[in-house]
Scaffold this motif. Sequence first.
Motif, PDB file in Angstrom:
ATOM      1  N   ARG A 198      46.269   9.655   6.859  1.00  0.00           N
ATOM      2  CA  ARG A 198      46.807   9.364   5.957  1.00  0.00           C
ATOM      3  C   ARG A 198      48.238  10.258   5.389  1.00  0.00           C
ATOM      4  O   ARG A 198      47.784  11.673   5.173  1.00  0.00           O
ATOM      5  CB  ARG A 198      46.046   8.924   4.674  1.00  0.00           C
ATOM      6  CG  ARG A 198      46.593   8.970   3.253  1.00  0.00           C
ATOM      7  CD  ARG A 198      45.713   8.597   2.306  1.00  0.00           C
ATOM      8  NE  ARG A 198      46.126   8.420   0.845  1.00  0.00           N
ATOM      9  CZ  ARG A 198      45.977   9.208  -0.070  1.00  0.00           C
ATOM     10  NH1 ARG A 198      45.169  10.562   0.113  1.00  0.00           N
ATOM     11  NH2 ARG A 198      46.496   9.182  -1.294  1.00  0.00           N
ATOM     12  N   LEU A 199      49.191  10.089   5.106  1.00  0.00           N
ATOM     13  CA  LEU A 199      50.364  10.956   4.875  1.00  0.00           C
ATOM     14  C   LEU A 199      50.780  10.705   3.323  1.00  0.00           C
ATOM     15  O   LEU A 199      51.126   9.405   3.045  1.00  0.00           O
ATOM     16  CB  LEU A 199      51.453  10.910   5.551  1.00  0.00           C
ATOM     17  CG  LEU A 199      52.752  11.614   5.109  1.00  0.00           C
ATOM     18  CD1 LEU A 199      52.430  13.241   5.234  1.00  0.00           C
ATOM     19  CD2 LEU A 199      53.801  11.341   6.122  1.00  0.00           C
ATOM     20  N   THR A 213      52.973   6.466   0.391  1.00  0.00           N
ATOM     21  CA  THR A 213      51.742   6.613   1.422  1.00  0.00           C
ATOM     22  C   THR A 213      51.812   5.989   2.584  1.00  0.00           C
ATOM     23  O   THR A 213      52.144   4.753   2.444  1.00  0.00           O
ATOM     24  CB  THR A 213      50.485   6.304   0.320  1.00  0.00           C
ATOM     25  OG1 THR A 213      50.233   6.978  -0.602  1.00  0.00           O
ATOM     26  CG2 THR A 213      49.159   6.463   1.353  1.00  0.00           C
ATOM     27  N   SER A 214      51.700   6.626   3.657  1.00  0.00           N
ATOM     28  CA  SER A 214      51.759   6.099   4.757  1.00  0.00           C
ATOM     29  C   SER A 214      50.321   6.321   5.738  1.00  0.00           C
ATOM     30  O   SER A 214      49.783   7.197   5.490  1.00  0.00           O
ATOM     31  CB  SER A 214      52.925   6.762   5.711  1.00  0.00           C
ATOM     32  OG  SER A 214      54.006   6.674   4.993  1.00  0.00           O
ATOM     33  N   ARG A 322      41.535  11.792   7.906  1.00  0.00           N
ATOM     34  CA  ARG A 322      42.211  13.184   7.313  1.00  0.00           C
ATOM     35  C   ARG A 322      43.396  12.653   6.490  1.00  0.00           C
ATOM     36  O   ARG A 322      44.167  11.750   6.717  1.00  0.00           O
ATOM     37  CB  ARG A 322      42.431  13.854   8.394  1.00  0.00           C
ATOM     38  CG  ARG A 322      43.162  15.238   8.118  1.00  0.00           C
ATOM     39  CD  ARG A 322      43.305  16.266   9.323  1.00  0.00           C
ATOM     40  NE  ARG A 322      42.003  16.127  10.047  1.00  0.00           N
ATOM     41  CZ  ARG A 322      42.015  16.153  11.381  1.00  0.00           C
ATOM     42  NH1 ARG A 322      43.179  16.202  12.096  1.00  0.00           N
ATOM     43  NH2 ARG A 322      41.069  16.338  12.070  1.00  0.00           N
ATOM     44  N   SER A 323      43.382  13.397   5.235  1.00  0.00           N
ATOM     45  CA  SER A 323      44.375  12.966   4.405  1.00  0.00           C
ATOM     46  C   SER A 323      45.678  14.234   4.257  1.00  0.00           C
ATOM     47  O   SER A 323      45.157  15.492   4.350  1.00  0.00           O
ATOM     48  CB  SER A 323      44.121  12.944   2.841  1.00  0.00           C
ATOM     49  OG  SER A 323      45.132  12.705   2.075  1.00  0.00           O
ATOM     50  N   TYR A 324      46.900  14.047   4.409  1.00  0.00           N
ATOM     51  CA  TYR A 324      47.844  14.953   4.362  1.00  0.00           C
ATOM     52  C   TYR A 324      48.750  14.832   3.323  1.00  0.00           C
ATOM     53  O   TYR A 324      49.430  13.738   3.195  1.00  0.00           O
ATOM     54  CB  TYR A 324      48.919  14.944   5.883  1.00  0.00           C
ATOM     55  CG  TYR A 324      47.859  14.951   7.202  1.00  0.00           C
ATOM     56  CD1 TYR A 324      47.918  15.898   7.953  1.00  0.00           C
ATOM     57  CD2 TYR A 324      47.165  13.796   7.521  1.00  0.00           C
ATOM     58  CE1 TYR A 324      47.360  16.165   9.161  1.00  0.00           C
ATOM     59  CE2 TYR A 324      46.531  13.740   8.703  1.00  0.00           C
ATOM     60  CZ  TYR A 324      46.574  14.662   9.375  1.00  0.00           C
ATOM     61  OH  TYR A 324      46.022  14.956  10.579  1.00  0.00           O
ATOM     62  N   VAL A 325      48.834  15.968   2.392  1.00  0.00           N
ATOM     63  CA  VAL A 325      49.586  15.664   1.302  1.00  0.00           C
ATOM     64  C   VAL A 325      50.226  16.852   1.180  1.00  0.00           C
ATOM     65  O   VAL A 325      50.244  17.772   1.163  1.00  0.00           O
ATOM     66  CB  VAL A 325      48.533  15.707  -0.092  1.00  0.00           C
ATOM     67  CG1 VAL A 325      49.456  15.438  -1.363  1.00  0.00           C
ATOM     68  CG2 VAL A 325      47.467  14.603   0.068  1.00  0.00           C
TER      69      VAL A 325
END
Length: 375
Positions: A198-199, A213-214, A322-325
């Motif tokens: 997730r981005l 959010t992608s 995993r989340s990429y913020v």
Amino acid sequence: MRAEIEAIANDINQSLELLRRHLDWDNALRRLDELNARSENPDLWNDAAAAQKLMRERTHLEQSVSTVRSIERDRDDFLGLIELGEMEDDQTVVVDAEEGLRALRERAGKMELESLLSDEADSNDCYIEVHAGAGGTEAQDWAEILLRMYMRWAEQHGYKVVWLEENAGEEAGLKSATLQITGHNAYGWLKTESGVHRLVRISPFDSAARRHTSFSSVWVYPVIDDSIDIQINESDCRIDTFRASGAGGQHINKTDSAIRITHIPTGIVVSCQADRSQHRNRAMAWDMLRARMYEAELQKREAVAQAEADAKTEIGWGRQIRSYVLQPYQMVKDLRTGVETSDTQGVLDGDLDPFMAASLAARIQGGVGGQTETE
């Protein structure tokens, strides 16, 4: 400081002990001597397949033994330098040696973890598929960023990367793409990367500069050799020939030689457009299909990887690993292990080792648990 150095040395010693135990040290040395003697036999290559198998075992065993001896030698050297520097009151020598010892502890810990990659396919090469989720250009751009991240990671670790297939986005990015990563333990290291990523960022494609959010999914499965027998009934498969639709450049060809194989009973689809030869693309696609079928069997037996159906569900909330913020703050967080970092650019440039190591350790210790998204 002396207590800290002793603690670091103890950590290294524990890693060495586990490495020796895993290798079954005395038997490993005897086996290596035996393989070295057999490799000098001029009749060895009369059976090429058996010779290649022997040489692979010899190389792997030789590298493992050499690694243990190298860590032991470096440990003794650094401890000797620290002692010498303290005796002569040379702080530069002491500080440099302490830094070397800390780096050696990290190396020993990584080798200890890698030694536990003992599942039957862990040492194999692997395929990585990346698929953009819903969201059009934004998600497709994220899929391309993810693919670049894995290519950077592979290159940093000396692995060979071959671009097999891509389906370009309408405006930017990729709808999907497949890479082959070649090198020892490629699958073992990468297997826990399967899942949804997730981005969150300010979209470069939004003129209003809004936060988006992608999602994109990653699927990792092992390359298998002829020693693993996977039976596939060709009548269960549909084979399509098509013109490559990717962005071009060095990655794909532009002829009608791309091959797509659909295994109808399972819904597994593989594509290859790496070569201008339709025959070679077809052979590679069959290898990929066999690998996917084998990986599905591994999942059933081991019950540790995601179910095959997970790859067919909607790419979105609830399945991310995993989340990429990137906005409004900088953080990459693994939702299974809790490992996180604010160095988002480093991660996107391929610095994935801390995440992989934590996921592998959790898996080895009894499975990776899921966490609920809290962003």
